[in-house]
Design a protein around this motif. Structure first.
Motif, PDB file in Angstrom:
ATOM      1  N   UNK A 176      -3.349   3.487  -6.412  1.00 26.69           N
ATOM      2  CA  UNK A 176      -2.704   4.727  -5.957  1.00 26.69           C
ATOM      3  C   UNK A 176      -3.739   5.746  -5.494  1.00 26.69           C
ATOM      4  N   UNK A 177      -4.835   5.859  -6.244  1.00 22.89           N
ATOM      5  CA  UNK A 177      -5.875   6.807  -5.854  1.00 22.89           C
ATOM      6  C   UNK A 177      -6.566   6.389  -4.564  1.00 22.89           C
ATOM      7  N   UNK A 178      -6.759   5.092  -4.381  1.00 22.20           N
ATOM      8  CA  UNK A 178      -7.327   4.608  -3.118  1.00 22.20           C
ATOM      9  C   UNK A 178      -6.403   4.950  -1.953  1.00 22.20           C
ATOM     10  N   UNK A 179      -5.097   4.764  -2.179  1.00 26.07           N
ATOM     11  CA  UNK A 179      -4.125   5.069  -1.129  1.00 26.07           C
ATOM     12  C   UNK A 179      -4.090   6.580  -0.867  1.00 26.07           C
ATOM     13  N   UNK A 180      -4.110   7.368  -1.933  1.00 22.19           N
ATOM     14  CA  UNK A 180      -4.123   8.823  -1.767  1.00 22.19           C
ATOM     15  C   UNK A 180      -5.339   9.290  -1.008  1.00 22.19           C
ATOM     16  N   UNK A 181      -6.480   8.683  -1.302  1.00 18.42           N
ATOM     17  CA  UNK A 181      -7.728   9.032  -0.593  1.00 18.42           C
ATOM     18  C   UNK A 181      -7.626   8.663   0.882  1.00 18.42           C
ATOM     19  N   UNK A 182      -7.055   7.499   1.159  1.00 23.63           N
ATOM     20  CA  UNK A 182      -6.885   7.064   2.548  1.00 23.63           C
ATOM     21  C   UNK A 182      -5.997   8.043   3.323  1.00 23.63           C
ATOM     22  N   UNK A 274       4.465  11.779  -3.715  1.00 19.26           N
ATOM     23  CA  UNK A 274       3.567  10.964  -4.537  1.00 19.26           C
ATOM     24  C   UNK A 274       4.312   9.775  -5.142  1.00 19.26           C
ATOM     25  N   UNK A 275       5.592   9.957  -5.441  1.00 13.18           N
ATOM     26  CA  UNK A 275       6.395   8.842  -5.975  1.00 13.18           C
ATOM     27  C   UNK A 275       6.435   7.689  -4.984  1.00 13.18           C
ATOM     28  N   UNK A 276       6.499   8.019  -3.688  1.00 15.08           N
ATOM     29  CA  UNK A 276       6.564   6.966  -2.667  1.00 15.08           C
ATOM     30  C   UNK A 276       5.276   6.145  -2.634  1.00 15.08           C
ATOM     31  N   UNK A 277       4.147   6.768  -2.968  1.00  8.67           N
ATOM     32  CA  UNK A 277       2.875   6.029  -2.999  1.00  8.67           C
ATOM     33  C   UNK A 277       2.841   5.075  -4.191  1.00  8.67           C
ATOM     34  N   UNK A 278       3.244   5.572  -5.359  1.00  5.53           N
ATOM     35  CA  UNK A 278       3.213   4.728  -6.562  1.00  5.53           C
ATOM     36  C   UNK A 278       4.245   3.599  -6.453  1.00  5.53           C
ATOM     37  N   UNK A 279       5.349   3.846  -5.742  1.00  6.39           N
ATOM     38  CA  UNK A 279       6.322   2.769  -5.531  1.00  6.39           C
ATOM     39  C   UNK A 279       5.669   1.583  -4.816  1.00  6.39           C
ATOM     40  N   UNK A 316       6.874   4.310   5.555  1.00  4.89           N
ATOM     41  CA  UNK A 316       6.206   3.551   6.616  1.00  4.89           C
ATOM     42  C   UNK A 316       4.740   3.943   6.784  1.00  4.89           C
ATOM     43  N   UNK A 317       4.466   5.250   6.804  1.00  4.57           N
ATOM     44  CA  UNK A 317       3.088   5.717   6.986  1.00  4.57           C
ATOM     45  C   UNK A 317       2.216   5.272   5.817  1.00  4.57           C
ATOM     46  N   UNK A 318       2.752   5.422   4.588  1.00  3.84           N
ATOM     47  CA  UNK A 318       1.970   5.068   3.398  1.00  3.84           C
ATOM     48  C   UNK A 318       1.733   3.559   3.325  1.00  3.84           C
ATOM     49  N   UNK A 319       2.730   2.756   3.704  1.00  6.43           N
ATOM     50  CA  UNK A 319       2.567   1.298   3.657  1.00  6.43           C
ATOM     51  C   UNK A 319       1.490   0.846   4.640  1.00  6.43           C
ATOM     52  N   UNK A 320       1.495   1.414   5.849  1.00  7.86           N
ATOM     53  CA  UNK A 320       0.458   1.055   6.824  1.00  7.86           C
ATOM     54  C   UNK A 320      -0.927   1.482   6.324  1.00  7.86           C
ATOM     55  N   UNK A 321      -0.983   2.643   5.684  1.00  4.75           N
ATOM     56  CA  UNK A 321      -2.258   3.098   5.121  1.00  4.75           C
ATOM     57  C   UNK A 321      -2.717   2.160   4.016  1.00  4.75           C
ATOM     58  N   UNK A 322      -1.785   1.649   3.219  1.00  4.19           N
ATOM     59  CA  UNK A 322      -2.132   0.726   2.138  1.00  4.19           C
ATOM     60  C   UNK A 322      -2.706  -0.572   2.694  1.00  4.19           C
ATOM     61  N   UNK A 323      -2.123  -1.050   3.784  1.00  5.58           N
ATOM     62  CA  UNK A 323      -2.657  -2.257   4.421  1.00  5.58           C
ATOM     63  C   UNK A 323      -4.077  -1.993   4.926  1.00  5.58           C
ATOM     64  N   UNK A 324      -4.321  -0.781   5.472  1.00  2.00           N
ATOM     65  CA  UNK A 324      -5.679  -0.452   5.924  1.00  2.00           C
ATOM     66  C   UNK A 324      -6.652  -0.421   4.748  1.00  2.00           C
ATOM     67  N   UNK A 325      -6.206   0.129   3.620  1.00  2.00           N
ATOM     68  CA  UNK A 325      -7.066   0.187   2.434  1.00  2.00           C
ATOM     69  C   UNK A 325      -7.433  -1.214   1.956  1.00  2.00           C
ATOM     70  N   UNK A 326      -6.432  -2.077   1.882  1.00  2.00           N
ATOM     71  CA  UNK A 326      -6.639  -3.394   1.291  1.00  2.00           C
ATOM     72  C   UNK A 326      -7.262  -4.385   2.271  1.00  2.00           C
ATOM     73  N   UNK A 415     -14.332   6.168   5.673  1.00  2.00           N
ATOM     74  CA  UNK A 415     -13.647   7.413   5.330  1.00  2.00           C
ATOM     75  C   UNK A 415     -12.163   7.336   5.674  1.00  2.00           C
ATOM     76  N   UNK A 416     -11.349   8.206   5.056  1.00  2.00           N
ATOM     77  CA  UNK A 416      -9.931   8.194   5.339  1.00  2.00           C
ATOM     78  C   UNK A 416      -9.635   8.397   6.823  1.00  2.00           C
ATOM     79  N   UNK A 417      -8.595   7.735   7.289  1.00  2.00           N
ATOM     80  CA  UNK A 417      -8.210   7.875   8.697  1.00  2.00           C
ATOM     81  C   UNK A 417      -7.523   9.224   8.912  1.00  2.00           C
TER      82      UNK A 417
END
Length: 417
Positions: A176-182, A274-279, A316-326, A415-417
């Motif tokens: 979650x913190x990695x995603x938040x940072x992204x 933030x709930x959407x990120x942890x989901x 949608x935005x958070x999921x795409x960011x998560x794929x970029x992180x991972x 760095x974060x996009x």
């Protein structure tokens, strides 16, 4: 970070210089790739890397580099010719030694952190104020580590998460913190995000273990009882006087943007940011580490399933960011190349998602000398498919895995996009 930072030789290193190592994380023993030199021991360790030049940042340094000393001209010493093959083999051995050393240290830190979370859960009822102090301290350390220096290496240790729920809480917090940072969240938002992720399942303390640990499918009443952990958690969080953002994460981490989640069947706009990120991170870790290990997906499979078949459930935005992180092939993934060779993904290439760095399996090369290949530098090599550990011959799995239990690790080296 500017691309035009000046360079110095190792002889010019001194305490107070802020240096940048242009090395992958497994090629050195420092916690970060960018840091300010604090003592002579670090200078000796930097010189031992045998780099010809290093970059340094004048704006973040406390001093100027040491002046170059004119060396007295001495007759050249004739050195014996170096065998390129032996030198390359020795370099690979050293890289892998660093890799295993770093992963062992990260394993140790995560086990320590999971024990702190276990203690926290055990004191939630008897000493709630102490428990909240412990939770705040754990999250503050993670936020400081993540936001303090770009290029930090974090490893989500999943090998034992199915055996120990405290690893799940830790994984979800790190992810979650990695995603938040992204996504560019500030320190305060990251702290709320981390605390909510760490405590997202506290309501399960009210659910009987025979339901939580039942390997067979749950009956409908058991499923309903399990789902009540979000309401139980909300009530516990209110008693602990947690702030609203944290309470929302605890209550909403199973809500889906398409309205198919629980406890209230909320849709996207009604679910906390933030709930959407942890989901996302909670669902991902659940796919990789289900109660029955035989149903576990590889990180690559989990990402593909979420992105291709379950996309409507998530922001949608958070999921795409998560794929970029991972990364398309998250570090730790087992893969097979188009030429049928097996490999383990070491680190991702932010600019070429399909071209990570790999350890290759080769039965003719000893494990401690295994080939490390950057696919970005090998245009003729490509990944054909991702594999689960059970799909590899045992000798291949033993050869490739840097630790006994294969797990994924994350290198947010941009760095974060």
């Amino acid at each position: 970070m500017p691309a035009t930072l000046p360079t110095i030789t190792p002889d010019q290193l001194c305490v107070g210089l802020y240096v940048h190592l242009d090395l992958s994380w497994w090629e050195h023993d420092f916690a970060f790739s960018n840091f300010k030199i604090k003592d002579e021991a670090q200078i000796r360790a930097l010189r031992a890397l045998n780099l010809k030049q290093l970059r340094y940042d004048p704006a973040r340094s406390d001093c100027l580099p040491a002046p170059l000393v004119d060396s007295v001209t001495t007759p050249p010493v004739e050195e014996p010719p170096v065998d390129p093959e032996s030198q390359a083999r020795q370099e690979r051995v050293e890289k892998l030694r660093h890799l295993r050393s770093r992963l062992a240290e990260v394993d140790r830190r995560f086990i320590e952190a999971s024990q702190r979370i276990k203690t926290l859960n055990q004191t939630l009822r008897s000493r709630p104020e102490d428990a909240m102090r412990q939770a705040g301290a754990i999250v503050s350390e993670m936020v400081e580590t993540l936001l303090g220096t770009p290029g930090v290496v974090l490893h989500g240790i999943t090998g034992k998460a199915a055996e120990d729920s405290y690893f799940h809480a830790l994984n979800v917090t790190v992810l979650s913190l990695l995603l938040g940072r992204q996504l560019g969240l500030d320190s305060e938002a990251c702290h709320s995000l981390g605390l909510g992720a760490l405590l997202h399942d506290i309501g399960k303390l009210e659910v009987p273990s025979k339901v939580l640990l039942k390997p067979e499918p749950l009956t409908r009443p058991e499923q309903q009882l399990l789902q009540m952990h979000t309401d139980f958690g909300l009530r516990m969080g209110q008693k602990l006087m947690l702030d609203d953002e944290v309470l929302r994460i605890i209550h909403e981490h199973h809500e889906h943007c398409d309205g198919s989640g629980y406890p209230r069947g909320l849709r996207e706009a009604a679910i906390g940011r933030l709930s959407r990120l942890v989901a996302i991170t909670n669902h991902f870790d659940g796919l990789c580490n289900p109660l029955d290990p035989r149903q576990a997906l590889s990180p690559h499979e989990a990402l593909a399933l979420m992105f291709k078949q379950q996309r409507e459930q998530f922001d949608e935005v958070a999921l795409k960011a998560f794929v970029r992180v991972m990364g398309i092939y998250p570090p730790g993934s087992l893969v097979q190349l188009e030429d049928e060779r097996y490999a383990l993904v070491l680190g991702m290439n932010p600019t070429q998602a399909l071209k990570p760095t790999l350890i290759l399996y080769d039965a003719d090369i000893p494990k401690q000398e295994a080939l490390i290949v950057d696919l970005a530098q090998e245009p003729k090599l490509a990944i054909a498919r991702s594999l689960r550990p059970s799909q590899l011959p045992l000798e291949v799995l033993e050869y490739l895995s840097p630790r006994r239990n294969l797990s994924y690790h994350i290198e947010p080296n941009h760095k974060p996009a």
